[in-house]
Design an enzyme around this catalytic site. Structure first.
Site, PDB file in Angstrom:
ATOM      1  N   HIS A  20      -5.393   2.441 -17.226  1.00 56.26           N
ATOM      2  CA  HIS A  20      -4.761   1.578 -18.236  1.00 56.26           C
ATOM      3  C   HIS A  20      -5.410   1.806 -19.607  1.00 56.26           C
ATOM      4  O   HIS A  20      -4.719   1.898 -20.623  1.00 56.26           O
ATOM      5  CB  HIS A  20      -4.935   0.097 -17.869  1.00 56.26           C
ATOM      6  CG  HIS A  20      -4.215  -0.360 -16.640  1.00 56.26           C
ATOM      7  ND1 HIS A  20      -4.834  -1.046 -15.618  1.00 56.26           N
ATOM      8  CD2 HIS A  20      -2.910  -0.240 -16.258  1.00 56.26           C
ATOM      9  CE1 HIS A  20      -3.949  -1.347 -14.679  1.00 56.26           C
ATOM     10  NE2 HIS A  20      -2.777  -0.858 -15.030  1.00 56.26           N
ATOM     11  N   LYS A  44       4.156  -9.130  -7.750  1.00 55.03           N
ATOM     12  CA  LYS A  44       2.991  -8.783  -6.931  1.00 55.03           C
ATOM     13  C   LYS A  44       2.045  -9.978  -6.778  1.00 55.03           C
ATOM     14  O   LYS A  44       1.834 -10.723  -7.730  1.00 55.03           O
ATOM     15  CB  LYS A  44       2.199  -7.656  -7.606  1.00 55.03           C
ATOM     16  CG  LYS A  44       2.969  -6.370  -7.788  1.00 55.03           C
ATOM     17  CD  LYS A  44       2.116  -5.369  -8.563  1.00 55.03           C
ATOM     18  CE  LYS A  44       2.944  -4.251  -9.135  1.00 55.03           C
ATOM     19  NZ  LYS A  44       2.218  -3.480 -10.159  1.00 55.03           N
ATOM     20  N   ARG A  93       2.247   8.078 -14.041  1.00 54.71           N
ATOM     21  CA  ARG A  93       1.217   8.805 -13.308  1.00 54.71           C
ATOM     22  C   ARG A  93       1.802  10.027 -12.640  1.00 54.71           C
ATOM     23  O   ARG A  93       1.416  11.144 -12.878  1.00 54.71           O
ATOM     24  CB  ARG A  93       0.585   7.901 -12.240  1.00 54.71           C
ATOM     25  CG  ARG A  93      -0.429   6.964 -12.803  1.00 54.71           C
ATOM     26  CD  ARG A  93      -0.708   5.837 -11.881  1.00 54.71           C
ATOM     27  NE  ARG A  93       0.407   4.899 -11.873  1.00 54.71           N
ATOM     28  CZ  ARG A  93       0.333   3.678 -11.414  1.00 54.71           C
ATOM     29  NH1 ARG A  93      -0.778   3.252 -10.863  1.00 54.71           N
ATOM     30  NH2 ARG A  93       1.367   2.876 -11.462  1.00 54.71           N
ATOM     31  N   SER A 131      -4.483  -0.019  -9.670  1.00 55.44           N
ATOM     32  CA  SER A 131      -5.249  -1.238  -9.403  1.00 55.44           C
ATOM     33  C   SER A 131      -5.322  -1.471  -7.890  1.00 55.44           C
ATOM     34  O   SER A 131      -6.341  -1.918  -7.364  1.00 55.44           O
ATOM     35  CB  SER A 131      -4.582  -2.442 -10.064  1.00 55.44           C
ATOM     36  OG  SER A 131      -4.496  -2.263 -11.451  1.00 55.44           O
TER      37      SER A 131
END
Ligand code: ADP
Length: 173
Positions: A20, A44, A93, A131
């Site tokens: 990040h 989430k 990514r 994460s």
């Protein structure tokens, strides 16, 4: 057209990772201000509370010129308009990120015509980092240095130590 070029970088940041941070720094090379915006209504289930996540981002990025940290509710496009930003930053990514990000960018464009989404490709060394992976490694006591800032390492250790104690109490130790 606002005089300052402002971009919103939204996400769950549960917790913030070096991936990040890499995207925020890249964003600052393009925009005058990057607002790191923590989504309150993310689907989430989070490990850290919104306040904890905000504090970790502050402690990591707080002194960096051009970075602001905020928490937002509701539709991203409404938030983007409310802070006078012209763009949304998202990190890519791998190809696997693409489909979801593409869908979201198109939807946001339909909802808020003035909002552009800018995709920034992650540095190779962070392209495997998420994460979720960090939390998984940390939960088993693995080494997460180089993946997250020091303050996050400290907070993850505390979090999982607490979880271990409460599990032990549950198990009757
Ligand atoms: P995660 O997917 O790790 O839970 P977030 O939901 O907080 O992260 O993601 C916020 C934004 O940051 C998304 O655009 C995501 O693709 C991007 N991002 C997350 N990790 C990285 C990384 N290692 N490199 C580049 N971008 C990333």
């Amino acid at each position: 057209m606002p005089s300052k070029k402002i971009a919103v970088y939204p996400g769950s940041f549960d917790p913030i990772t070096n991936g990040h941070i890499d995207i925020i720094k890249r964003g600052l090379a393009i925009f005058d201000e990057v607002i790191v915006a923590i989504a309150r209504n993310s689907a989430k289930r989070a490990l850290f509370s919104l306040k904890e996540r905000e504090k970790m981002i502050h402690e990591t990025m707080g002194v960096t010129k051009g970075v602001r940290v905020d928490i937002f509710d509701g539709l991203l496009v409404d938030y983007v308009e409310s802070v006078d930003a012209g763009a949304v930053i998202r990190g890519l990514r791998a190809v696997s990120d693409f489909e979801y990000e593409f869908q979201m960018a198109i939807t946001n464009r339909k909802l808020g015509k003035k909002v552009e989404t800018v995709f920034l490709m992650s540095t190779e060394k962070y392209s495997y980092l998420s994460s979720r992976i960090v939390k998984e490694v940390a939960s088993y006591g693995g080494n997460i240095s180089g993946m997250v800032p020091d303050v996050v390492i400290k907070e993850l250790k505390k979090k999982f130590a607490k979880k271990k104690v409460s599990q032990e109490i549950k198990d009757g130790f």
